[in-house]
Design a protein around this motif. Structure first.
Motif, PDB file in Angstrom:
ATOM      1  N   ASN A  53       0.814  -1.208   0.000  1.00 36.11           N
ATOM      2  CA  ASN A  53       0.000   0.000   0.000  1.00 36.11           C
ATOM      3  C   ASN A  53       0.852   1.265   0.000  1.00 36.11           C
ATOM      4  OD1 ASN A  53      -2.057  -1.789   0.032  1.00 36.11           O
ATOM      5  ND2 ASN A  53      -2.881  -1.246   2.031  1.00 36.11           N
ATOM      6  N   LYS A  96       2.957   6.723  -5.147  1.00 40.62           N
ATOM      7  CA  LYS A  96       2.497   7.133  -6.488  1.00 40.62           C
ATOM      8  C   LYS A  96       1.637   8.392  -6.388  1.00 40.62           C
ATOM      9  CE  LYS A  96       2.282   2.689  -8.893  1.00 40.62           C
ATOM     10  NZ  LYS A  96       2.769   2.852 -10.262  1.00 40.62           N
ATOM     11  N   MET A  97       0.815   8.439  -5.360  1.00 40.79           N
ATOM     12  CA  MET A  97      -0.069   9.600  -5.230  1.00 40.79           C
ATOM     13  C   MET A  97       0.684  10.825  -4.715  1.00 40.79           C
ATOM     14  SD  MET A  97      -3.753   8.087  -4.008  1.00 40.79           S
ATOM     15  CE  MET A  97      -3.335   6.968  -2.722  1.00 40.79           C
ATOM     16  N   LEU A  98       1.600  10.584  -3.774  1.00 38.63           N
ATOM     17  CA  LEU A  98       2.317  11.716  -3.171  1.00 38.63           C
ATOM     18  C   LEU A  98       3.381  12.301  -4.086  1.00 38.63           C
ATOM     19  CD1 LEU A  98       2.921  10.456   0.478  1.00 38.63           C
ATOM     20  CD2 LEU A  98       1.793  12.587  -0.141  1.00 38.63           C
ATOM     21  N   SER A 110       3.462   1.646  -1.664  1.00 40.98           N
ATOM     22  CA  SER A 110       3.844   1.922  -3.059  1.00 40.98           C
ATOM     23  C   SER A 110       2.783   2.786  -3.728  1.00 40.98           C
ATOM     24  CB  SER A 110       4.079   0.627  -3.835  1.00 40.98           C
ATOM     25  OG  SER A 110       2.867  -0.035  -4.128  1.00 40.98           O
ATOM     26  N   GLY A 111       1.529   2.513  -3.439  1.00 46.25           N
ATOM     27  CA  GLY A 111       0.452   3.314  -4.023  1.00 46.25           C
ATOM     28  C   GLY A 111       0.416   4.716  -3.446  1.00 46.25           C
ATOM     29  N   MET A 112       0.721   4.815  -2.156  1.00 45.19           N
ATOM     30  CA  MET A 112       0.751   6.140  -1.539  1.00 45.19           C
ATOM     31  C   MET A 112       1.839   6.976  -2.175  1.00 45.19           C
ATOM     32  SD  MET A 112       0.175   4.961   2.365  1.00 45.19           S
ATOM     33  CE  MET A 112       0.069   6.562   3.132  1.00 45.19           C
TER      34      MET A 112
END
Ligand code: SF4
Ligand code: SF4
Lengths: 386, 428
Positions: A110, A116-118, A112-114
Motif C-alpha cells: 500500500n 504514487k499519489m504523493l 507503493s500506491g501512496m
C-alpha cells in the motif's frame, strides 16, 4: 585505516538522514540517477547496470522525529512506513529519482500506491517476486518482471541497458556478496573481533554508497580487524531472527551483545545476502538473476515455504552452521510477516531443543533496559544449562 | 416488548434462503462424506473446486460466524496464549483458536481436517502465512496459487500468464490427485457461465443503491448479498436462483420506493447516503448497523462487497476463456488493486451514487485494507469536496469495538454533513 575509523565513517552515514553520500555521488556527474528501495530484496544489479545508484532506505531510525508520517498511519501499523513517508515529505530523499517497493507485506504494497499519489512525478514500482519456485512457471514470470524493471529504468535514464552491462553488474555484486559473507563468517568464527554493531554499520553503509567502494571498505575493515587484538568474552552464541524490515535501533543491537550474547548471525539486513552464492556471470543475465532468486535465495518470512518439511530448516541449519546456542526472535511491532512466521520457527526450535526468547521493538524504541535484562537472563540460562 | 420479541430480527426471503445455503454447505462439510478443500474468499476458485466434486471451506467465513456468535474473542485469546502475537490479523487467530476447540461448525458438528489447502491468495500477504500456519497444524497437502499484486493498477499479460500456468501445472494436477476426478474443462465452462449470470444480477442489485431512496444497504445488507457469490456457491444453480430472487425483492422495493430492511424493519427515512470503505465489525454487527439506521444513514455503496471480485467494474467469469478469466478474477479482487485505483473507485462511487461522503471503517488487524486508508480518506475528500470520516474497530476481536467511540465519531460526522449541506444551500 583502522577498523574504528571505518566504523566511524559508517556511523556517520547511518546517522545522515539527508543521504549526503548519495547526493554527492549524484551531483558528481550530470545525468546520474538514484533509485531508492525499501528493505528486503530488490535486484540491485539492474539498477547498477543502468548506471544508477541503488539506495537502501531503511526508515528513519530513532533519531528522526515523525511528525507528518503519523497523520498517514494508524497507531497499529509498524513504524517504518511512517518514517519513510516523513523522509519523503521533509524532502530528505527529494534527490531520489525512483522508488522500488519490494514484495514483503501488505504495508509496503500500500505504501507503493501512496508514493504514487504523493510523488506523482517519480518513477515508482512495486517489485514483485515469484512465490512459485519452478523453472517452468516462476522463472519466466520473474524474467519478465525483471525486464519490465529494465525497461522502466531505460526510460528513466534514456539509455539502453545491455546484457554486457548486466553481466558486469552481476560480477560486481557477486564480489560484494562474497566480501559481505566473509564478514559474517569471520564474525561467527571470532565474534569478539567483529561486534554485531560494527557488522551492522558496515552493511548499512553498503546501502547508501556505490557498491565498488563498499567492497573496498569491507576489504579494509577485514584487514584491520584481523590484525587487531580484541578481548574475548564469555558470551553465549545466538542468532537474531525476524528483523528483516524495520530495523532495530543501534542501541538495541548493541544491548543484546552487552547483555552477554555474541550475535553469530542475524537477519537485520538481508538485502545484500538474499542470494546464496554467486549469480551466474555468463549467458542470459536476466535468467541468471531469476534463477538465483528462485533457486538460491534465503528462506525468509516474506517467501512461501512450499512444504511443511522445509519450514524453519533454514534457521535450524543456520543455528548448526554458526554453532549458535540459542535464538532471539526480534521483530518490529505489528510486523505481520515476522510475527506470523514466529510460531512456526519457534516450534522448529523447540523440536530441536534450541532455546529461544522473543520480543518486539520499534525503530525508535528508547527503553533498552527490559531487552537487556531479557537477553541477559537468556544468556545466563544458556551458560548454565549448556 | 419481551426480550424474545426484541431479539427477533426481521429478514427477507432472500436472507433466509442465503442462511439455508450457508447451513447446507456446513452440513456437507461436516458430513465427512465428501472431500473438502480450504481456501480464501478473495481469489477462491469455487468453479474449479466443483469440477473435482470437492466442497469448499472458507476460514474467513468461519471466523465471521464465530465473530457474530460471540465466540471469536475466546478463540483469539487461546491462540495468543499458544504463542501467537497480539499484533497480527485476528481472522488467523480466530481460525487457529477454532481448531484448538475442535473445529466446531455452526451446526454443532466438527469440520474434519481439509483434504487440501488451496492457498490462492490475492489482496493480502497474510493469507500466505495463514495457510502455512494451517499446514503446520494439519500437516495436510497444500497447493499454492500465487496471484501478483496489481502494483500499477493494471493486469499485465505476464501476471495473467503466470496465474494460468500455475493453474495448469500445479493447481489442477493437485486437485486431480487428491480427488481422483479427471479435470473436464467443459464442466468448468458450464459453471463459469452460471457464475457470470449470478454476477450480472449481483451487480444489478448493488447498483440499485443509486436509487433514491436506496432500496438496499450496500454494506450491512451487502454482506448478505455477497454471501453466495463470494463463497461456496458461485457457479451453482442455487446461486443463480438466489440472485434472481434478490433482484426481484430489490425491484419490488424500488417500485414501492421502500428502503432496505434492517433488523428492526424497513428503513424509509434516509437522511444520509454514505460510501463505506473497509470490512465491517462482526462481533457487534447488529449494534454497529443500528448506529447507522437509527440516524437514517444508508450505505449506498461499499468496497467490502468487492473483496471477492470487482464485478461492478466489469469483470465477469467467462466460459470462453475459462482459465484466463479465473486468473483475471483473482487479480481484480478489491485489495489486490493498488491504492490509487482504490481511491479512484471511491471517488467514482461518491459521484455515481450521489453520496454525502465517505466513511472508513479501519480494521485494526488488517493491514491489507487499512495501511494507507488515512491518505485515501484525504484524497477522496479533496477530490470530491464531500466530508469523510474515520472509525476504528476490529473484525472479530471484541476487545477493539468501542460503542461509545464509534457513536461519537458517527454523530460528529453526520453533523459535518449537515453543516456542509447548510453551507452549500446558503451559497446557492
Ligand atoms: S516492518 Fe513488517 S509489517 Fe512493517 S513494513 Fe516491514 S515487513 Fe511490513
Ligand atoms: S489481513 Fe485482512 S485481508 Fe488479510 S486475512 Fe486478515 S482480515 Fe483478511
Amino acid at each position: 585505516m583502522g577498523s574504528e575509523e571505518i566504523i566511524k565513517r559508517c556511523e556517520a552515514m547511518y546517522e545522515d538522514l539527508d543521504f549526503n553520500v548519495a547526493r554527492e555521488w549524484k551531483a558528481a556527474e550530470k545525468g546520474r540517477k538514484v533509485i531508492g528501495f525499501l528493505p528486503y530484496y530488490v535486484p540491485r544489479e539492474i539498477i547498477h547496470a543502468a548506471g544508477m545508484l541503488p539506495l537502501g532506505i531503511f526508515g528513519g531510525g530513532d533519531q528522526m522525529e515523525v511528525i507528518h508520517g503519523d497523520a498517514y498511519y494508524q497507531s497499529y501499523i509498524c513504524r517504518i512506513p511512517r518514517s519513510t513517508i516523513e523522509l519523503g515529505i521533509t524532502k530528505k530523499i527529494d534527490f531520489v529519482d525512483g522508488m522500488l517497493f519490494p514484495s514483503i507485506c501488505d504495508v509496503i504494497r500500500n505504501l507503493s500506491g501512496m508514493w504514487k499519489m504523493l510523488f506523482a512525478d517519480k518513477y515508482v514500482r512495486y517489485f514483485d517476486v515469484p512465490q512459485n519456485f519452478s523453472d517452468e512457471v516462476g522463472v519466466p514470470y520473474y524474467v519478465e518482471e525483471l525486464n519490465e524493471l529494465r525497461r522502466g529504468l531505460e526510460k528513466l535514464s534514456g539509455r539502453k541497458i545491455t546484457d554486457e552491462d548486466l553481466r558486469n553488474s552481476i560480477r560486481v555484486y557477486n564480489e560484494n556478496r562474497r566480501l559481505v559473507n566473509e564478514v559474517y563468517d569471520l564474525r561467527s568464527k571470532e565474534p569478539w573481533k567483529v561486534p554485531s554493531s560494527e557488522t551492522y554499520l558496515l552493511m548499512r553503509a553498503g546501502m547508501v554508497m556505490p557498491v565498488e567502494e563498499h567492497s573496498q571498505m569491507i576489504r579494509d575493515y577485514l584487514e584491520a580487524v584481523r590484525n587487531e587484538d580484541r578481548p574475548m568474552r564469555d558470551n553465549c552464541r545466538i542468532i537474531v531472527s525476524g528483523s528483516f524490515c524495520e530495523q532495530p535501533p543501534l542501541n538495541l543491537i548493541r544491548s543484546i551483545e552487552m547483555s552477554g550474547c555474541y550475535v553469530v548471525d542475524d537477519d537485520y539486513m538481508i538485502v545484500n545476502r538474499m542470494i546464496i552464492g554467486d549469480v551466474i556471470e555468463e549467458g542470459e543475465p536476466m535468467e541468471a538473476l531469476a534463477k538465483a532468486f528462485v533457486h538460491s535465495s534465503i528462506d525468509t518470512a516474506p517467501k512461501y515455504s512450499p512444504t511443511e518439511e522445509e519450514k524453519g530448516v533454514f534457521l535450524l541449519e543456520q543455528v548448526k552452521a554458526r554453532g549458535a546456542e540459542g535464538v532471539i526472535f526480534a521483530a518490529a511491532s505489528f510486523c505481520d510477516p515476522a510475527l506470523l512466521e514466529r510460531p512456526m520457527l519457534a516450534d522448529k526450535m523447540k523440536e530441536n531443543n534450541v532455546p529461544y526468547i522473543s520480543f518486539k521493538y520499534a525503530e525508535n524504541s528508547g527503553q533498552m533496559q527490559p531487552i537487556r535484562e531479557q537477553a541477559g537472563t537468556f544468556a545466563d540460562s544458556i551458560k548454565l544449562w549448556s | 416488548m419481551s426480550d424474545k420479541a426484541k431479539s427477533e430480527v426481521i429478514k427477507e426471503p432472500s436472507m433466509l434462503k442465503q442462511k439455508e445455503m450457508i447451513a447446507s454447505n456446513y452440513e456437507r462439510l461436516t458430513s465427512g462424506k465428501e472431500k473438502t478443500v480450504s481456501t480464501f474468499v478473495p481469489g477462491n476458485l469455487n468453479e474449479l473446486i466443483m469440477c473435482f466434486d470437492m466442497v469448499n471451506n472458507l476460514p474467513e467465513i468461519n471466523a465471521i460466524q464465530n465473530g457474530m456468535r460471540k465466540q471469536s474473542g475466546g478463540m483469539i485469546m487461546d491462540a495468543e496464549k499458544s504463542g501467537h502475537s497480539e499484533d497480527v490479523c485476528t481472522y488467523v487467530k480466530a481460525d487457529i483458536g477454532m481448531m484448538g476447540r475442535g473445529n466446531i461448525a455452526p451446526n454443532g458438528k466438527p469440520i474434519p481436517p481439509p483434504d487440501l489447502l488451496l492457498l490462492s491468495y490475492t489482496g493480502c500477504f497474510t493469507f500466505m502465512k495463514w495457510f502455512e500456519l494451517l499446514r503446520h497444524e494439519y500437516k495436510c497437502p497444500t497447493v499454492m496459487l500465487h496471484v501478483p499484486y496489481e502494483g500499477d493498477g493494471v493486469i499485465t499479460d505476464n501476471m495473467r500468464d503466470y496465474v494460468v500456468k500455475q493453474l495448469k501445472t500445479e493447481v489442477i494436477p493437485a486437485f486431480e490427485k487428491i480427488s481422483g476426478v479427471k479435470f473436464d474443462i467443459d464442466r468448468l465452462r458450464e459453471y463459469l457461465a452460471r457464475s457470470a449470470k449470478a454476477e450480472d444480477d449481483l451487480v444489478w442489485c448493488l447498483e440499485a443503491g443509486k436509487n433514491k431512496p436506496s432500496p438496499i444497504d450496500a454494506y450491512f445488507g451487502g454482506v448478505y448479498y455477497i454471501g453466495p457469490v463470494f463463497s461456496a456457491f458461485r457457479g451453482t444453480q442455487q446461486a443463480v436462483d438466489y440472485y434472481t430472487m434478490l433482484r426481484g425483492e430489490v425491484e419490488q422495493r424500488i417500485k414501492e420506493k421502500r428502503g432496505p430492511i434492517t433488523p428492526d424493519g424497513d428503513m424509509n427515512e434516509q437522511k444520509y447516503r454514505l460510501i463505506v470503505e473497509g470490512p465491517p465489525n462482526w462481533t457487534h454487527f447488529r449494534e454497529f448497523w443500528k448506529l447507522f439506521y437509527d440516524e437514517g444513514a444508508v450505505v449506498v455503496a461499499s468496497t467490502y462487497t468487492k473483496v471477492g471480485g470487482s464485478y461492478d467494474l466489469g469483470f465477469r467469469h467467462d466460459p470462453d476463456r475459462p482459465l484466463e478469466s479465473m486468473a483475471e478474477y483473482c487479480l481484480t479482487c478489491y485489495t489486490n488493486r493498488n491504492l490509487p485505483a482504490r481511491v479512484d473507485t471511491l471517488v467514482d462511487y461518491v459521484g455515481e451514487y450521489e453520496a454525502d461522503g465517505l466513511l472508513i471503517n479501519s480494521i485494526k488487524s488488517c493491514n491489507s485494507f487499512s495501511a494507507g486508508q488515512l491518505m485515501m480518506m484525504r484524497e477522496v475528500e479533496r477530490r470530491t469536496g464531500k466530508p469523510a470520516a474515520f472509525i476504528e474497530t476490529d473484525l472479530v476481536d471484541p476487545r477493539y469495538f468501542s460503542h461509545a467511540n464509534v457513536k461519537n465519531r458517527l454523530e460528529s460526522y453526520f453533523q459535518m454533513i449537515d453543516q456542509k449541506r447548510r453551507s452549500s444551500s446558503a451559497a446557492a
